[in-house]
Motif scaffolding. Sequence first.
Motif, PDB file in Angstrom:
ATOM      1  N   ARG A  34       0.833  -1.204   0.000  1.00 53.59           N
ATOM      2  CA  ARG A  34       0.000   0.000   0.000  1.00 53.59           C
ATOM      3  C   ARG A  34       0.870   1.257   0.000  1.00 53.59           C
ATOM      4  NH1 ARG A  34      -3.445  -3.135   3.488  1.00 53.59           N
ATOM      5  NH2 ARG A  34      -2.442  -2.238   5.312  1.00 53.59           N
ATOM      6  N   VAL A  35       1.976   1.236   0.766  1.00 56.80           N
ATOM      7  CA  VAL A  35       2.889   2.380   0.792  1.00 56.80           C
ATOM      8  C   VAL A  35       3.486   2.609  -0.591  1.00 56.80           C
ATOM      9  CG1 VAL A  35       5.116   3.178   1.696  1.00 56.80           C
ATOM     10  CG2 VAL A  35       3.427   2.198   3.251  1.00 56.80           C
ATOM     11  N   VAL A  36       3.871   1.536  -1.257  1.00 53.90           N
ATOM     12  CA  VAL A  36       4.430   1.661  -2.607  1.00 53.90           C
ATOM     13  C   VAL A  36       3.378   2.224  -3.555  1.00 53.90           C
ATOM     14  CG1 VAL A  36       5.258   0.350  -4.599  1.00 53.90           C
ATOM     15  CG2 VAL A  36       6.191  -0.114  -2.340  1.00 53.90           C
ATOM     16  N   ASP A  37       2.142   1.761  -3.451  1.00 55.95           N
ATOM     17  CA  ASP A  37       1.078   2.280  -4.313  1.00 55.95           C
ATOM     18  C   ASP A  37       0.884   3.776  -4.109  1.00 55.95           C
ATOM     19  OD1 ASP A  37       0.630  -0.208  -5.414  1.00 55.95           O
ATOM     20  OD2 ASP A  37      -1.079  -0.678  -4.098  1.00 55.95           O
ATOM     21  N   VAL A  38       0.873   4.213  -2.859  1.00 56.69           N
ATOM     22  CA  VAL A  38       0.706   5.639  -2.565  1.00 56.69           C
ATOM     23  C   VAL A  38       1.883   6.428  -3.121  1.00 56.69           C
ATOM     24  CG1 VAL A  38       0.664   7.348  -0.696  1.00 56.69           C
ATOM     25  CG2 VAL A  38      -0.762   5.296  -0.550  1.00 56.69           C
ATOM     26  N   ALA A  39       3.088   5.918  -2.916  1.00 57.24           N
ATOM     27  CA  ALA A  39       4.276   6.613  -3.417  1.00 57.24           C
ATOM     28  C   ALA A  39       4.250   6.698  -4.939  1.00 57.24           C
ATOM     29  CB  ALA A  39       5.536   5.899  -2.938  1.00 57.24           C
ATOM     30  N   GLN A  40       3.823   5.631  -5.605  1.00 56.57           N
ATOM     31  CA  GLN A  40       3.759   5.661  -7.064  1.00 56.57           C
ATOM     32  C   GLN A  40       2.716   6.659  -7.552  1.00 56.57           C
ATOM     33  OE1 GLN A  40       3.252   1.464  -7.846  1.00 56.57           O
ATOM     34  NE2 GLN A  40       5.416   1.216  -8.322  1.00 56.57           N
ATOM     35  N   ARG A  41       1.592   6.755  -6.849  1.00 54.68           N
ATOM     36  CA  ARG A  41       0.581   7.749  -7.222  1.00 54.68           C
ATOM     37  C   ARG A  41       1.140   9.161  -7.066  1.00 54.68           C
ATOM     38  NH1 ARG A  41      -3.517   6.032  -3.511  1.00 54.68           N
ATOM     39  NH2 ARG A  41      -3.111   3.838  -3.689  1.00 54.68           N
TER      40      ARG A  41
END
Length: 113
Positions: free
Chosen positions: A92-99
């Motif tokens: 989830r952290v990676v998804d947020v960072a990618q967004r």
Amino acid sequence: MGPKIPGMDRLRSSPSNKIEEELMSIHAEIDMVNKKIDETSNRIQKLEADHVHLATRLDKMDTGLTNEAKVLFDSINEMGKQNSNEIDILKRVVDVAQRRLIILEADMKELGK
């Protein structure tokens, strides 16, 4: 586009540099998270392999589990669940960072126009 206003290049480069710094920071965070995900995944795979190995040995021995073995199996299962939860959180952290990265890259394109 009209005549250049003195200092405009300086104003344009400042936000661009900040965005580039933010992008580099996000990339570093993503790399760190990916590394942590890989490490956790490797630990889970090792635990699962150990679990299979122990289960195979116990099946071959055809004896009942001692209390110590039951506690060990429960601990292994609990650690696997905790590691899976950690991986989900990191994803989830990676998804947020990618967004955030996509948004910042779009902002950089806007500044470039």
